[in-house]
Design a protein around this motif. Structure first.
Motif, mmCIF file in Angstrom:
data_model
loop_
_atom_site.group_PDB
_atom_site.id
_atom_site.type_symbol
_atom_site.label_atom_id
_atom_site.label_comp_id
_atom_site.label_asym_id
_atom_site.label_seq_id
_atom_site.Cartn_x
_atom_site.Cartn_y
_atom_site.Cartn_z
ATOM 1 N N MET A 39 4.228 5.103 -3.556
ATOM 2 C CA MET A 39 3.142 5.695 -3.804
ATOM 3 C C MET A 39 2.980 7.382 -4.703
ATOM 4 S SD MET A 39 0.127 4.056 -1.294
ATOM 5 C CE MET A 39 0.511 4.992 -0.078
ATOM 6 N N ASN A 40 3.987 7.769 -4.212
ATOM 7 C CA ASN A 40 3.981 9.214 -3.713
ATOM 8 C C ASN A 40 4.624 9.363 -5.400
ATOM 9 O OD1 ASN A 40 3.294 10.632 -1.032
ATOM 10 N ND2 ASN A 40 5.412 10.881 -1.089
ATOM 11 N N PHE A 59 1.898 -9.618 6.133
ATOM 12 C CA PHE A 59 1.277 -8.030 5.972
ATOM 13 C C PHE A 59 1.436 -6.953 5.724
ATOM 14 C CE2 PHE A 59 2.680 -4.151 8.046
ATOM 15 C CZ PHE A 59 1.514 -3.317 7.862
ATOM 16 N N CYS A 119 7.376 1.087 5.950
ATOM 17 C CA CYS A 119 5.572 2.004 5.355
ATOM 18 C C CYS A 119 5.949 3.258 4.790
ATOM 19 C CB CYS A 119 5.228 1.894 6.757
ATOM 20 S SG CYS A 119 4.522 0.887 7.141
ATOM 21 N N ILE A 144 -8.222 -4.956 6.074
ATOM 22 C CA ILE A 144 -7.285 -4.318 6.402
ATOM 23 C C ILE A 144 -7.377 -4.622 7.721
ATOM 24 C CG2 ILE A 144 -7.723 -2.288 7.831
ATOM 25 C CD1 ILE A 144 -9.264 -0.948 5.491
ATOM 26 N N GLN A 196 6.374 2.032 0.657
ATOM 27 C CA GLN A 196 5.430 2.254 0.205
ATOM 28 C C GLN A 196 4.864 3.325 -0.412
ATOM 29 O OE1 GLN A 196 4.056 -0.408 -1.255
ATOM 30 N NE2 GLN A 196 1.802 0.571 -1.301
ATOM 31 N N GLN A 197 5.018 4.377 0.972
ATOM 32 C CA GLN A 197 4.615 5.814 1.021
ATOM 33 C C GLN A 197 5.375 6.587 -0.312
ATOM 34 O OE1 GLN A 197 1.643 7.325 2.434
ATOM 35 N NE2 GLN A 197 2.086 8.671 0.355
ATOM 36 N N MET A 198 6.596 6.391 -1.073
ATOM 37 C CA MET A 198 7.453 6.780 -1.356
ATOM 38 C C MET A 198 7.011 6.447 -2.997
ATOM 39 S SD MET A 198 11.049 6.629 0.517
ATOM 40 C CE MET A 198 12.179 7.863 -0.923
ATOM 41 N N ILE A 256 -4.883 -4.314 -1.235
ATOM 42 C CA ILE A 256 -5.681 -3.469 -1.614
ATOM 43 C C ILE A 256 -5.748 -2.308 -1.554
ATOM 44 C CG2 ILE A 256 -7.305 -2.232 0.617
ATOM 45 C CD1 ILE A 256 -6.735 -4.551 2.675
ATOM 46 N N MET A 257 -4.529 -1.664 -1.188
ATOM 47 C CA MET A 257 -3.872 -0.412 -1.733
ATOM 48 C C MET A 257 -3.814 -0.511 -3.604
ATOM 49 S SD MET A 257 -1.293 1.257 1.007
ATOM 50 C CE MET A 257 -1.160 0.234 2.542
ATOM 51 N N ASP A 258 -3.430 -1.707 -3.949
ATOM 52 C CA ASP A 258 -3.247 -1.203 -5.448
ATOM 53 C C ASP A 258 -4.450 -1.975 -6.065
ATOM 54 O OD1 ASP A 258 -0.947 -0.748 -5.364
ATOM 55 O OD2 ASP A 258 -0.156 -2.448 -4.971
ATOM 56 N N HIS A 311 -2.154 -5.690 2.585
ATOM 57 C CA HIS A 311 -2.836 -4.128 2.453
ATOM 58 C C HIS A 311 -1.649 -3.737 1.356
ATOM 59 C CE1 HIS A 311 -3.482 -2.865 7.086
ATOM 60 N NE2 HIS A 311 -3.741 -4.422 6.687
ATOM 61 N N ASN A 366 -12.341 -4.786 4.654
ATOM 62 C CA ASN A 366 -12.566 -4.404 5.793
ATOM 63 C C ASN A 366 -11.742 -5.567 6.457
ATOM 64 O OD1 ASN A 366 -13.834 -2.759 5.979
ATOM 65 N ND2 ASN A 366 -16.139 -2.858 6.526
ATOM 66 N N THR A 367 -12.491 -6.389 6.277
ATOM 67 C CA THR A 367 -11.562 -8.158 6.736
ATOM 68 C C THR A 367 -9.687 -7.820 5.777
ATOM 69 O OG1 THR A 367 -13.660 -9.762 6.771
ATOM 70 C CG2 THR A 367 -10.920 -10.150 6.106
#
Lengths: 326, 326
Positions: A150-151, A74, A143, A104, A146-148, A81-83, A78, A101-102
């Motif tokens: 990206m930051n 999972f 999660c 996500i 992953q946000q860190m 998609i983000m990358d 996701h 969409n699929t």
């Protein structure tokens, strides 16, 4: 303890038995697809091993193994998609093969199914609740990691402490939780399972630091990815962060210049940055850090009351994981 | 039973106490944002009401109320990305205000937190497991319903049975599960809670059918959305599906033509389609279906051993929900 192949065969059979044949097909086909393009099934393996350290009944850990594999895939789905990544393990990513969409929605339902599989674990309600608590904490941290990550792409003041926290959350806590949950369902005490968690967490950090080192200094014939990839992408790896910290004024200016320009020749840029990693002592620092995390990992492995055979097996397994290149 | 305002004040205080102040801020700020732009807080209300039908201690249901509200807003967040919707309740959607990657990841962490809140419910391990089982089934169905809805956009052979299943999964099961979980934590029996589930499920379907009817036949001054919106978007609502089924050859050709053309004048298209809904008997069918689901809902409400006051309260609440227009 069994051979790696034996664990993998056992898990693969469980995965096949539990493939997603529900409707609507458009939702579940991508789930089967990403699970089928495989990878090493490392995380389920760890759950099974964690269990077998304390019990012969390793089939008890199969729902946990499934939950961590579904959860891991999972996050891959996701993250891709983000990358905007077109390929995963040489195959089209889900959002490329189907659509965003699929990607996500199929990812969302995988996260729910990870919980469903986890809840199928035998051992009573208290055990199920304990596993869910571990899983919830781990999933939240993944999660956050992953946000860190990206930051960090847009931040210029990332500290080494923050970087280690990011790799810990993004990759190590899942490895750690797989061991810990496996140990608990195998009958290990909370204390034993905590040591297994720390073993996994430290191995995971060491593994990720090694990945940073290999990306620059690996053998192109053996390293799975393109050597120098991080350098070309100007990724703020441990090597870069430490090199900037240890560099004198001239080295710092050189490194910052190299990381802000589009290179005319990639190979030249890679060599120049690698030289700075060596000259500043960043490579040596990263190698020492990696060894330190490994050392801590093995200290935690030595704590639970396990046979020497089992400890040796785990020691060797961890070393083989780390030796995959070099 | 309390006033709606009283339930909402209670929930709002819990929501404020449990706002997401963790790091990284970039992950949690969008979560607070989507939760702050509000809506009617219908689902938490249902969990609290379900509980109070069986117990005075309605604060027991607050973690359930929070879980269903966080879950609902997770689905809105991801659905808005899939629909490329710029606005939600008149405010910028999360992916518009921040970006798509933030929307995906903040939604993911909301789903995990929904589980975390649910697990904070008091009542022992067996109760927690029961709530999680209900939640898992519901959450899976919501994803499946969303996929069915997306599939219907490109399918021309959608049956009425499939359409009802889609609205049941996409919207009704969450309403149903909120009642059911509230009833269980309030001390209702499994049988009582199942009747509350069926009450919510049937009310939810009736409500959604009414939404289809109001979209065409609602009072423009009272209906929240633009009247005729579904007709302009050629959405395959219950009215369209039934009109196609009941139409004679001429009516069928007319309706298919209207739904395949870009209209020169929207008002004319809306009136022409509405006339066909009337002439074929589709409007009447939809109204009868709605009334039938409502009737079944009230039958389930009458089953549990509740005081007449409480049953009357719920009856009136459901009627007010349905009367929001007309």
């Amino acid at each position: 303890m069994r051979s790696i192949d034996n664990y993998q065969t056992l898990f693969q059979a469980f995965l096949t038995e539990n493939s997603f044949n529900q409707m609507p097909q458009e939702l579940y086909e991508p789930v089967n697809y990403i699970l089928s393009i495989g990878g090493k099934r490392l995380r389920p393996l760890l759950a099974l091993m964690g269990c077998e350290l304390f019990s012969d009944k390793i089939e008890r850990a199969l729902p946990i193994a499934m939950a961590v594999e579904v959860f891991h895939n999972f996050t891959l789905l996701h993250d891709d998609i983000m990358d905007a990544a077109p390929l995963r393990r040489g195959q089209p990513t889900v959002h490329t093969k189907y659509n965003i969409n699929t990607g996500i929605l199929s990812g969302d339902v995988m996260l729910i199914w990870a919980y469903r599989f986890l809840m199928n674990t035998e051992g009573g309600d208290a055990m199920t609740i304990r596993l869910l608590d571990i899983f919830n904490k781990m999933a939240t941290e993944v999660c956050e990691g992953q946000q860190m990550d990206m930051n960090f792409e847009t931040r210029s003041d990332v500290t080494i402490e923050e970087y280690i926290c990011m790799i810990e959350f993004k990759t190590s806590v899942l490895i750690a939780a797989a061991f810990q949950m496996g140990a608990l369902v195998g009958g290990g005490t909370e204390g034993d399972a905590q040591h297994l968690y720390e073993f996994g967490r430290n191995i995971g950090i060491a593994f990720q630091i090694q990945d940073d080192i290999l990306d620059s200094f690996g053998d192109p014939l053996k390293f799975g990815k393109k050597v120098g990839g991080d350098i070309i992408q100007n990724k703020k790896t441990l090597l870069v962060l430490k090199a900037l910290e240890l560099a004198d004024e001239v080295q710092k200016t050189d490194l910052q210049k190299l990381m802000s320009e589009t290179p005319t020749d990639e190979a030249t840029k890679i060599e120049a940055v690698k030289s700075l990693f060596e000259a500043t002592g960043a490579r040596r620092f990263a190698e020492l850090e990696m060894e330190n995390y490994l050392k801590i990992a093995f200290q935690h492995l030595s704590a639970p009351p396990l046979s020497t055979d089992k400890k040796n097996y785990m020691h060797q397994f961890a070393n083989e994981l780390m030796m995959r290149e070099k």
